[in-house]
Design a protein around this motif. Structure first.
Motif, PDB file in Angstrom:
ATOM      1  N   GLU A 233      72.836  44.521  77.488  1.00  0.00           N
ATOM      2  CA  GLU A 233      72.056  44.945  76.308  1.00  0.00           C
ATOM      3  C   GLU A 233      72.788  44.552  75.024  1.00  0.00           C
ATOM      4  OE1 GLU A 233      70.044  48.777  75.645  1.00  0.00           O
ATOM      5  OE2 GLU A 233      70.584  49.246  77.728  1.00  0.00           O
ATOM      6  N   MET A 234      74.103  44.708  75.017  1.00  0.00           N
ATOM      7  CA  MET A 234      74.922  44.367  73.847  1.00  0.00           C
ATOM      8  C   MET A 234      74.815  42.861  73.580  1.00  0.00           C
ATOM      9  SD  MET A 234      76.537  47.091  72.614  1.00  0.00           S
ATOM     10  CE  MET A 234      78.105  46.664  71.837  1.00  0.00           C
ATOM     11  N   GLN A 235      74.952  42.064  74.622  1.00  0.00           N
ATOM     12  CA  GLN A 235      74.974  40.599  74.516  1.00  0.00           C
ATOM     13  C   GLN A 235      73.706  40.054  73.859  1.00  0.00           C
ATOM     14  OE1 GLN A 235      77.514  38.734  74.817  1.00  0.00           O
ATOM     15  NE2 GLN A 235      76.326  36.870  74.376  1.00  0.00           N
ATOM     16  N   LYS A 236      72.593  40.717  74.083  1.00  0.00           N
ATOM     17  CA  LYS A 236      71.316  40.273  73.505  1.00  0.00           C
ATOM     18  C   LYS A 236      71.360  40.227  71.978  1.00  0.00           C
ATOM     19  CE  LYS A 236      68.296  42.038  77.070  1.00  0.00           C
ATOM     20  NZ  LYS A 236      67.728  43.318  77.424  1.00  0.00           N
ATOM     21  N   HIS A 237      72.247  41.013  71.380  1.00  0.00           N
ATOM     22  CA  HIS A 237      72.302  41.100  69.913  1.00  0.00           C
ATOM     23  C   HIS A 237      73.446  40.284  69.305  1.00  0.00           C
ATOM     24  CE1 HIS A 237      69.234  44.236  69.415  1.00  0.00           C
ATOM     25  NE2 HIS A 237      69.631  44.646  70.615  1.00  0.00           N
ATOM     26  N   ALA A 238      74.136  39.480  70.135  1.00  0.00           N
ATOM     27  CA  ALA A 238      75.322  38.738  69.646  1.00  0.00           C
ATOM     28  C   ALA A 238      74.976  37.908  68.412  1.00  0.00           C
ATOM     29  CB  ALA A 238      75.854  37.839  70.755  1.00  0.00           C
ATOM     30  N   GLY A 239      75.862  37.954  67.411  1.00  0.00           N
ATOM     31  CA  GLY A 239      75.735  37.104  66.222  1.00  0.00           C
ATOM     32  C   GLY A 239      74.502  37.357  65.372  1.00  0.00           C
ATOM     33  N   ASP A 242      73.441  41.680  59.980  1.00  0.00           N
ATOM     34  CA  ASP A 242      73.959  41.525  58.619  1.00  0.00           C
ATOM     35  C   ASP A 242      75.021  42.569  58.342  1.00  0.00           C
ATOM     36  OD1 ASP A 242      72.029  39.510  57.328  1.00  0.00           O
ATOM     37  OD2 ASP A 242      70.688  40.954  58.307  1.00  0.00           O
ATOM     38  N   PHE A 243      74.803  43.779  58.863  1.00  0.00           N
ATOM     39  CA  PHE A 243      75.678  44.900  58.518  1.00  0.00           C
ATOM     40  C   PHE A 243      75.670  45.917  59.664  1.00  0.00           C
ATOM     41  CE2 PHE A 243      76.079  49.192  56.537  1.00  0.00           C
ATOM     42  CZ  PHE A 243      77.357  49.054  56.017  1.00  0.00           C
ATOM     43  N   ILE A 244      76.853  46.427  59.974  1.00  0.00           N
ATOM     44  CA  ILE A 244      76.965  47.505  60.977  1.00  0.00           C
ATOM     45  C   ILE A 244      77.805  48.621  60.384  1.00  0.00           C
ATOM     46  CG2 ILE A 244      77.832  48.137  63.274  1.00  0.00           C
ATOM     47  CD1 ILE A 244      77.333  45.262  64.191  1.00  0.00           C
ATOM     48  N   TYR A 257      81.530  45.136  68.537  1.00  0.00           N
ATOM     49  CA  TYR A 257      80.588  45.157  67.410  1.00  0.00           C
ATOM     50  C   TYR A 257      80.828  43.987  66.455  1.00  0.00           C
ATOM     51  CZ  TYR A 257      79.463  49.510  69.518  1.00  0.00           C
ATOM     52  OH  TYR A 257      79.089  50.439  70.449  1.00  0.00           O
ATOM     53  N   ILE A 258      82.088  43.594  66.275  1.00  0.00           N
ATOM     54  CA  ILE A 258      82.372  42.426  65.418  1.00  0.00           C
ATOM     55  C   ILE A 258      81.602  41.215  65.977  1.00  0.00           C
ATOM     56  CG2 ILE A 258      84.196  40.799  64.739  1.00  0.00           C
ATOM     57  CD1 ILE A 258      86.094  43.243  64.529  1.00  0.00           C
ATOM     58  N   GLU A 259      81.555  41.084  67.297  1.00  0.00           N
ATOM     59  CA  GLU A 259      80.861  39.958  67.931  1.00  0.00           C
ATOM     60  C   GLU A 259      79.349  39.987  67.686  1.00  0.00           C
ATOM     61  OE1 GLU A 259      82.032  37.264  69.217  1.00  0.00           O
ATOM     62  OE2 GLU A 259      84.088  37.935  68.871  1.00  0.00           O
ATOM     63  N   ARG A 262      76.482  38.365  62.294  1.00  0.00           N
ATOM     64  CA  ARG A 262      76.194  36.964  61.999  1.00  0.00           C
ATOM     65  C   ARG A 262      77.272  36.422  61.060  1.00  0.00           C
ATOM     66  NH1 ARG A 262      71.249  35.611  59.931  1.00  0.00           N
ATOM     67  NH2 ARG A 262      70.155  37.472  60.654  1.00  0.00           N
ATOM     68  N   ARG A 263      77.137  35.154  60.628  1.00  0.00           N
ATOM     69  CA  ARG A 263      78.067  34.602  59.641  1.00  0.00           C
ATOM     70  C   ARG A 263      78.056  35.479  58.396  1.00  0.00           C
ATOM     71  NH1 ARG A 263      76.537  31.896  55.350  1.00  0.00           N
ATOM     72  NH2 ARG A 263      74.843  30.724  56.300  1.00  0.00           N
ATOM     73  N   ASP A 264      79.229  35.795  57.869  1.00  0.00           N
ATOM     74  CA  ASP A 264      79.381  36.609  56.659  1.00  0.00           C
ATOM     75  C   ASP A 264      78.914  38.055  56.820  1.00  0.00           C
ATOM     76  OD1 ASP A 264      80.599  34.654  55.074  1.00  0.00           O
ATOM     77  OD2 ASP A 264      78.666  33.770  54.546  1.00  0.00           O
ATOM     78  N   GLY A 265      78.663  38.468  58.047  1.00  0.00           N
ATOM     79  CA  GLY A 265      78.271  39.860  58.281  1.00  0.00           C
ATOM     80  C   GLY A 265      79.455  40.799  58.065  1.00  0.00           C
ATOM     81  N   ASN A 266      79.139  42.044  57.825  1.00  0.00           N
ATOM     82  CA  ASN A 266      80.185  43.047  57.590  1.00  0.00           C
ATOM     83  C   ASN A 266      80.013  44.250  58.515  1.00  0.00           C
ATOM     84  OD1 ASN A 266      80.628  45.900  56.038  1.00  0.00           O
ATOM     85  ND2 ASN A 266      82.299  44.484  55.591  1.00  0.00           N
ATOM     86  N   ILE A 267      81.141  44.725  59.019  1.00  0.00           N
ATOM     87  CA  ILE A 267      81.144  46.019  59.720  1.00  0.00           C
ATOM     88  C   ILE A 267      82.033  46.969  58.928  1.00  0.00           C
ATOM     89  CG2 ILE A 267      82.919  45.192  61.377  1.00  0.00           C
ATOM     90  CD1 ILE A 267      81.620  47.266  63.369  1.00  0.00           C
ATOM     91  N   THR A 268      81.486  48.116  58.589  1.00  0.00           N
ATOM     92  CA  THR A 268      82.232  49.121  57.817  1.00  0.00           C
ATOM     93  C   THR A 268      82.491  50.346  58.677  1.00  0.00           C
ATOM     94  OG1 THR A 268      81.423  48.406  55.646  1.00  0.00           O
ATOM     95  CG2 THR A 268      82.091  50.700  55.842  1.00  0.00           C
TER      96      THR A 268
END
Ligand SMILES: NC(=O)c1ccc[n+]([C@@H]2O[C@H](COP(=O)([O-])OP(=O)(O)OC[C@H]3O[C@@H](n4cnc5c(N)ncnc54)[C@H](OP(=O)(O)O)[C@@H]3O)[C@@H](O)[C@H]2O)c1
Ligand SMILES: [Zn+2]
Ligand SMILES: [Zn+2]
Length: 351
Positions: A233-239, A242-244, A257-259, A262-268
């Motif tokens: 289920e996690m793999q389906k959302h790879a890349g 925009d923000f987590i 979650y970092i994985e 997308r490009r330039d996405g941010n996890i806070t």
């Protein structure tokens, strides 16, 4: 000085119990409030059990509570925003130096001389500040917020920490319509994050370790729900994000979650586990992703958040408890078993 009833912890390993504490008499800029409801934040538990001893060691006795809604009982002669009888609220901060660049920008949460609502040096009485698990509090009006009149008060209390802590990073990282937003951990903070991201128009995906919370996540505003222990289920959302926003209170695999960014996405990170998280840098480098943190929010933005909640009719989903059930509530927090915030009915303290 006057005395008021409270619940406090005498050490990291003792349960919370009834106590009497001192409050200052209100000065000309102060508002005195009778506390009606106080939310139960996981930070209260971290702090009373001294789990953050390396960063913010706990001074005992500790009276936690920083999600406070009450009724004004007295207003000092120079107070302009409040009068006796008004409903008012106090969050995680009760003072700051007001002069540094952060304060001038309305970002008191970054003030090097800020005063947190509990476990911070008390400039007035000495010792440390005591929080909202009590009958009454006195706070400078600059740190007292107005509550929109349409909101339920038990559900409003948690907005003062869980609300602003999730609203602020979403505004900072521009959560808007076109964005795909993840929320990790459906607890007090997480469920508020879902409500805000949904109200801001984002496509919201909740990551939970509790399959039993799936239905609730949808009802709260999630478009999709992923049980994070399921790798497929996690793999389906790879890349794809925009923000987590990560609101998990314990150690967990952040790279999973970092994985997903997308490009330039941010996890806070807003969750504050006591142990460090391992961050593999290649996950950041290859897609220019960023990993950051965010603490609560400033006073102007806290008022903005409350007004946003008034306009969108947003409050926390609460289980109202008497103060006598607080130790049981902490045990349930540890087990991720709360839907989705405990709110203490402070009238129970007089019982
Ligand atoms: N940055 C700030 O300014 C700020 C402000 C307030 C609070 N906090 C911190 O934010 C964190 C969350 O607070 P809260 O009051 O929302 O706590 P909470 O209600 O206990 O929610 C935490 C959620 O994290 C998930 N979780 C718990 N243990 C986990 C584990 N071992 N692995 C994966 N997921 C786990 C659970 O969600 P699922 O059941 O959905 O998996 C749980 O409901 C705490 O650490 C708190 O101190 C920070
Ligand atoms: Zn909190
Ligand atoms: Zn300052």
């Amino acid at each position: 000085m006057y005395k008021t009833k409270a619940y406090s912890a005498a050490s990291a390993t003792t349960p919370l119990a009834g106590a009497t504490i001192a409050r200052r008499d209100p000065t000309e800029h102060d508002v005195q409030m009778e506390i009606l409801y106080c939310g139960v934040c996981h930070s209260d538990l971290h702090q009373t059990r001294n789990e953050w001893k390396n960063v913010m060691p706990t001074v005992y006795p500790c009276v936690p509570g920083h999600e406070i809604v009450g009724r004004v009982t007295k207003a000092g002669s120079a107070v302009t925003k409040f009068k006796p009888g008004d409903v008012a609220a106090v969050g995680c901060m009760v003072d700051s130096d007001r002069t540094c660049p952060e304060c001038q920008a309305g970002l008191e949460q970054f003030c090097p001389n800020g005063t947190l609502t509990y476990n911070a040096p008390d400039k007035h009485l000495g010792g440390v500040t005591y929080g909202g698990y009590s009958s009454s509090i006195v706070v400078d009006e600059r740190f007292v917020l107005k509550v929109p009149s349409n909101l339920d008060l038990a559900g409003t209390a948690p907005l003062l920490c869980a609300g602003i802590t999730t609203y602020s990073p979403m505004r900072h990282w521009s959560v808007t319509k076109e964005k795909k937003v993840g929320v990790v951990g459906l607890g007090g903070l997480g469920h508020m994050a879902v409500k805000f991201a949904h109200a801001l128009g984002a496509h919201v995906v909740v990551f939970t370790t509790s399959p039993g919370k799936k239905e609730d996540a949808r009802r709260l505003g999630a478009d999709e729900v992923v049980v994070s222990r399921n790798a497929d289920e996690m793999q389906k959302h790879a890349g794809s994000f925009d923000f987590i926003l990560d609101a998990v209170s314990a150690e967990h695999d952040i790279n999973a979650y970092i994985e997903l960014l997308r490009r330039d996405g941010n996890i806070t990170m807003v969750g504050a586990p006591d142990k460090p998280l391992a961050v593999p840098v290649f996950g950041l480098i290859f897609k220019r992703r960023s990993f950051s943190g965010s603490p609560i929010g400033g006073i102007p933005e806290t008022q903005e958040m409350l007004d946003f909640c008034g306009a969108h009719n947003i409050t926390a989903d609460v289980e109202v408890i008497p103060i006598q059930k607080i130790n049981e509530a902490y045990e349930r927090l540890v087990k991720a078993d709360v839907k989705y915030r405990f709110s203490i009915d402070m009238a129970s303290l007089e019982a």
